[in-house]
Scaffold this active site. Structure first.
Site, PDB file in Angstrom:
ATOM      1  N   ASP A 136      -0.522 -27.043   1.127  1.00 50.04           N
ATOM      2  CA  ASP A 136      -0.878 -28.440   0.726  1.00 50.04           C
ATOM      3  C   ASP A 136      -2.183 -28.557   0.318  1.00 50.04           C
ATOM      4  O   ASP A 136      -2.919 -27.859   0.370  1.00 50.04           O
ATOM      5  CB  ASP A 136      -0.391 -29.549   1.932  1.00 50.04           C
ATOM      6  CG  ASP A 136      -1.244 -28.847   3.205  1.00 50.04           C
ATOM      7  OD1 ASP A 136      -1.839 -28.083   3.224  1.00 50.04           O
ATOM      8  OD2 ASP A 136      -0.627 -29.441   4.360  1.00 50.04           O
TER       9      ASP A 136
ATOM     10  N   HIS B 251       4.746 -33.070  11.848  1.00 46.90           N
ATOM     11  CA  HIS B 251       4.647 -32.898  10.202  1.00 46.90           C
ATOM     12  C   HIS B 251       4.454 -31.437  10.249  1.00 46.90           C
ATOM     13  O   HIS B 251       3.860 -30.635  11.172  1.00 46.90           O
ATOM     14  CB  HIS B 251       3.516 -33.725   9.509  1.00 46.90           C
ATOM     15  CG  HIS B 251       2.241 -33.362   9.723  1.00 46.90           C
ATOM     16  ND1 HIS B 251       1.405 -34.130   9.725  1.00 46.90           N
ATOM     17  CD2 HIS B 251       1.523 -32.312   9.757  1.00 46.90           C
ATOM     18  CE1 HIS B 251       0.076 -33.830   9.847  1.00 46.90           C
ATOM     19  NE2 HIS B 251       0.142 -32.299   9.975  1.00 46.90           N
TER      20      HIS B 251
ATOM     21  N   GLU C 135       5.280 -35.979   6.317  1.00 45.61           N
ATOM     22  CA  GLU C 135       5.260 -36.561   7.393  1.00 45.61           C
ATOM     23  C   GLU C 135       6.570 -37.278   7.784  1.00 45.61           C
ATOM     24  O   GLU C 135       7.411 -37.095   7.215  1.00 45.61           O
ATOM     25  CB  GLU C 135       4.284 -38.063   6.956  1.00 45.61           C
ATOM     26  CG  GLU C 135       2.866 -37.805   6.717  1.00 45.61           C
ATOM     27  CD  GLU C 135       1.909 -37.415   7.639  1.00 45.61           C
ATOM     28  OE1 GLU C 135       2.524 -36.763   8.771  1.00 45.61           O
ATOM     29  OE2 GLU C 135       0.818 -37.803   7.731  1.00 45.61           O
TER      30      GLU C 135
END
Ligand code: GLP
Length: 261
Positions: free
Chosen positions: A67, A138, A143
């Site tokens: 990410d 998460h 999320e």
């Protein structure tokens, strides 16, 4: 899924580094999925020590980010590409050209997400993905309520996640980005081996929900239950709310030598 309860951060690092070293010995060109946060740091430190002792090399391997924050300046030290270089990649022999990540400089972040998915596929897919877990359950920045089939996309961070991560921004919540690009849960599930690591009592509830709770978008890490090769490596504190913890310990103790992680 296999649950391994460790006594120390060093042991966590050794066990996951063993799995990565074994993979690289058989597949020198493997693609290693890297996660940020504090939990994976003992893995990176152990891999660096082994590299320095000449026991492993990532010279032919690739790596990719799970990410990335959106909205930080290109030279911000908390950009995940920068963080991962600092704690791992710049300390080993991985070719920087083969450190993949979403291009957050793109004017269109959704396009950057699609391109990143293509890059991962072109690189042969992720062989081993390291994962941490948020206190809200998460993985990456998926999320709660993230689709279990989601692909790489832009996510809005929850107040809980921004609060947890404020420590990396001098404790100033205002400095924590509100959005991030993250590999989707469907994307993550395509990696051939998932290794989730967690330490500390702050993760006990989310670990228990992920491992023993129902499969639910409210706990994105519960998606690991769908994966045929998922390993969870946690310390005693993070394991403290698991019901079957004695069974996991017994299984690991009695594991045949021929069966790796
Ligand atoms: C961030 C990352 C996650 C990571 C989480 C946990 O939110 N996006 O990938 O799992 O932090 O971090 P830590 O290991 O520091 O608790």
């Amino acid at each position: 899924m296999e649950v391994i309860v460790v006594e120390s951060a060093e042991e966590l690092g050794r066990i996951v580094a063993d799995a990565i070293q074994h993979m690289l010995a058989h597949q020198p060109r493997a693609l290693l999925g890297l996660a940020t946060g504090s939990s994976p740091l003992p893995i990176y430190d152990e891999l660096v020590r082994r590299f320095e002792r000449g026991e492993l090399s990532l010279a032919s391997a690739g790596a990719c980010l799970l990410d990335e924050y959106l909205g930080l300046d290109a030279d911000h030290e908390q950009l995940y590409r920068t963080f991962i270089r600092r704690v791992f990649v710049d300390r080993i022999d991985l070719d920087l050209q083969r450190l993949l990540g979403p291009d957050v400089r793109r004017a269109d972040p959704e396009l950057a997400c699609r391109e990143y998915e293509e890059q991962i596929v072109a690189a042969g897919g992720v062989d081993l993905q390291i994962l941490g877990i948020g206190s809200d359950g998460h993985i990456g920045f998926n999320e709660p309520t993230s689709s279990l089939a989601s692909r790489t996309r832009v996510k809005t961070l929850t107040a809980a996640t921004r609060g947890d991560n404020a420590r990396f921004f001098g404790g100033d919540l205002e400095q924590v980005p509100k959005h991030a690009l993250t590999q989707g849960i469907g994307t993550i599930l395509e990696a051939r081996h998932l290794v989730l690591v967690a330490q500390g009592s702050g993760k006990a509830a989310s670990v228990a929900a992920a491992v023993e709770g129902p499969l639910t978008a409210m706990v994105p890490a519960s998606a690991l239950q769908l994966h045929a090769h998922a390993t969870v490596v946690i310390d005693e504190a993070a394991a403290s709310q698991l019901t079957l913890v004695e069974y996991y310990k017994q299984t690991y103790r009695d594991k045949p030598d021929w069966q790796g992680v």
